[in-house]
Motif scaffolding. Structure first.
Motif, short mmCIF file in Angstrom:
data_model
loop_
_atom_site.label_atom_id
_atom_site.label_comp_id
_atom_site.label_asym_id
_atom_site.label_seq_id
_atom_site.Cartn_x
_atom_site.Cartn_y
_atom_site.Cartn_z
N VAL A 166 0.80 -1.41 0.07
CA VAL A 166 0.11 -0.19 0.04
C VAL A 166 1.04 1.40 -0.11
O VAL A 166 0.45 2.31 -0.76
N ALA A 167 1.89 1.14 0.72
CA ALA A 167 2.78 2.15 0.81
C ALA A 167 3.47 2.75 -0.58
O ALA A 167 3.56 3.79 -0.97
N GLY A 168 3.90 1.59 -1.37
CA GLY A 168 4.34 1.70 -2.58
C GLY A 168 3.30 2.45 -3.52
O GLY A 168 3.45 3.39 -4.41
N LEU A 169 2.06 1.87 -3.51
CA LEU A 169 0.75 2.34 -4.23
C LEU A 169 0.74 3.97 -4.00
O LEU A 169 0.55 4.69 -5.04
N LEU A 170 0.67 4.26 -2.79
CA LEU A 170 0.60 5.52 -2.30
C LEU A 170 1.78 6.52 -2.85
O LEU A 170 1.41 7.83 -3.19
N GLU A 171 2.90 6.02 -2.77
CA GLU A 171 4.19 6.70 -3.26
C GLU A 171 4.28 6.94 -4.57
O GLU A 171 4.62 8.01 -5.12
N ASN A 172 3.66 5.91 -5.34
CA ASN A 172 3.36 6.10 -6.86
C ASN A 172 4.55 6.71 -7.71
O ASN A 172 4.67 7.76 -8.24
N ARG A 173 5.82 5.83 -7.37
CA ARG A 173 6.70 6.21 -8.14
C ARG A 173 7.36 4.98 -8.94
O ARG A 173 7.02 3.92 -8.61
N GLU A 174 8.21 5.10 -9.96
CA GLU A 174 8.77 3.89 -10.49
C GLU A 174 9.25 2.71 -9.67
O GLU A 174 8.60 1.61 -9.62
N TYR A 175 10.11 3.25 -8.85
CA TYR A 175 10.65 1.96 -8.03
C TYR A 175 9.79 1.70 -6.81
O TYR A 175 9.41 0.60 -6.75
N SER A 176 8.88 2.47 -6.54
CA SER A 176 7.82 2.10 -5.55
C SER A 176 6.96 1.14 -5.92
O SER A 176 6.08 0.15 -5.46
N HIS A 177 6.56 1.20 -7.43
CA HIS A 177 5.79 0.31 -8.05
C HIS A 177 6.15 -1.15 -8.02
O HIS A 177 5.72 -2.20 -7.74
N TYR A 178 7.66 -1.09 -8.36
CA TYR A 178 8.20 -2.46 -8.24
C TYR A 178 8.22 -3.14 -6.83
O TYR A 178 8.07 -4.48 -6.68
N ASP A 179 8.26 -2.16 -5.73
CA ASP A 179 8.59 -2.46 -4.36
C ASP A 179 6.95 -2.96 -4.09
O ASP A 179 6.61 -3.98 -3.36
N MET A 180 6.08 -2.38 -4.59
CA MET A 180 4.57 -2.71 -4.29
C MET A 180 4.45 -4.20 -4.92
O MET A 180 3.72 -4.85 -4.19
N ASN A 181 4.70 -4.35 -6.19
CA ASN A 181 4.54 -5.68 -6.68
C ASN A 181 5.08 -6.95 -6.03
O ASN A 181 4.42 -7.77 -6.04
N GLY A 182 6.36 -6.46 -5.75
CA GLY A 182 7.20 -7.71 -5.14
C GLY A 182 6.57 -7.84 -3.70
O GLY A 182 6.10 -9.02 -3.47
N SER A 183 6.20 -7.09 -2.95
CA SER A 183 5.38 -7.19 -1.64
C SER A 183 4.25 -7.76 -1.76
O SER A 183 3.79 -8.56 -0.88
N ALA A 184 3.29 -7.23 -2.70
CA ALA A 184 2.00 -7.87 -2.84
C ALA A 184 2.07 -9.41 -3.18
O ALA A 184 1.35 -10.02 -2.71
N LYS A 185 3.12 -9.75 -4.19
CA LYS A 185 3.34 -11.11 -4.53
C LYS A 185 3.78 -12.24 -3.36
O LYS A 185 3.06 -13.10 -3.29
N ILE A 186 4.55 -11.66 -2.38
CA ILE A 186 4.76 -12.51 -1.32
C ILE A 186 3.54 -12.61 -0.35
O ILE A 186 3.61 -13.56 0.30
N ALA A 187 2.94 -11.46 -0.31
CA ALA A 187 1.53 -11.47 0.61
C ALA A 187 0.62 -12.59 0.06
O ALA A 187 -0.11 -13.37 0.40
N LEU A 188 0.38 -12.51 -1.30
CA LEU A 188 -0.48 -13.48 -2.02
C LEU A 188 -0.02 -14.84 -1.50
O LEU A 188 -0.61 -15.73 -1.26
N VAL A 189 1.42 -15.36 -2.00
CA VAL A 189 1.83 -16.69 -1.76
C VAL A 189 1.67 -16.98 -0.20
O VAL A 189 1.37 -18.11 0.09
N SER A 190 1.80 -15.96 0.75
CA SER A 190 1.97 -16.18 2.30
C SER A 190 0.31 -16.41 2.42
O SER A 190 0.00 -17.49 3.29
N ILE A 191 -0.70 -15.67 1.75
CA ILE A 191 -2.04 -16.04 2.23
C ILE A 191 -2.47 -17.43 1.65
O ILE A 191 -3.19 -18.03 2.21
N ASP A 192 -2.04 -17.87 0.45
CA ASP A 192 -2.42 -19.24 -0.18
C ASP A 192 -1.56 -20.18 1.00
O ASP A 192 -2.48 -21.28 1.37
N ARG A 193 -0.31 -19.98 1.65
CA ARG A 193 0.29 -21.02 2.51
C ARG A 193 -0.70 -20.88 3.84
O ARG A 193 -0.94 -22.02 4.43
#
Ligand code: SF4
Length: 197
Positions: A166-193
């Motif tokens: 969410v922080a990456g989403l709100l910051e809305n810069r190129e690097y923060s989008h990269y960080d947002m996607n990586g953080s959301a990905k591990i959150a999704l993997v963790s939710i599945d587990r």
């Protein structure tokens, strides 16, 4: 115990080796004991031989790590000619505090609900009492124990990773989008587990 200077030199030496991936540890579940990528992980290589953080020695060492990190930041600041008095102009403040975003509030509340449920039912104590009594865990109980470990491991991690996304989403810069996607990905993997557990 390594001094801050020694830690700094070691960080530099290891990070210059090509064999390590220097971002994988930002988007993993931090369960190093079960990780298949330890030989590639820069963070793992840096922490080999560190004292555990469960006593005063560990906490003193952690302070040395923080001091070493500050020394490296000072070096970088000098190297790049940054003026730290202008730091407000360098760091972009998000339009909203990520902690107050509805999704962040929801995941935090959910994590505490799960945590309180685990605490109320005291699952680890019950399992350990069985083990203390010499009761051999059946395959079913071993899986049950593993599942409880997984829930403990991922519960707060999911909330932290979603808030970071969410922080990456709100910051809305190129690097923060990269960080947002990586953080959301591990959150999704963790939710599945967590769901499987
Ligand atoms: S070794 Fe640990 S820190 Fe590194 S990627 Fe694996 S789980 Fe993450």
């Amino acid at each position: 115990m390594r001094t801050p200077e020694e830690i700094k030199n070691r960080m530099k030496e290891i990070s210059l080796q090509d064999s390590y991936n220097d971002t994988i540890f930002n988007y993993c579940d931090r369960w190093c004991e079960k990780c298949p990528f330890t030989s590639k992980c820069l963070n793992f290589a840096l922490s080999v031989g560190d004292p555990p953080l469960d006593d005063k020695e560990g906490w003193k060492y952690l302070k040395n790590v923080v001091d070493a990190t500050c020394m490296m930041l000072d070096d970088l600041t000098e190297l790049n000619g940054y003026d730290v008095t202008q730091i407000e102009n360098i760091i972009l403040t998000p339009s909203q505090d990520p902690e107050s975003y509805p999704l962040s509030i929801y995941v935090k509340e959910t994590a505490f609900k799960i945590h309180n449920w685990l605490k109320k039912n005291d699952l680890f104590s019950r399992l350990n009492n069985l083990l203390d009594l010499g009761v051999q865990l059946s395959e079913k109980f071993s899986r049950y124990k593993e599942s409880v470990e997984v829930i403990y491991r991922y519960n707060f991690l999911i909330a932290a990773k979603i808030t970071r996304a969410v922080a990456g989403l709100l910051e809305n810069r190129e690097y923060s989008h990269y960080d947002m996607n990586g953080s959301a990905k591990i959150a999704l993997v963790s939710i599945d587990r967590l769901i499987v557990a």
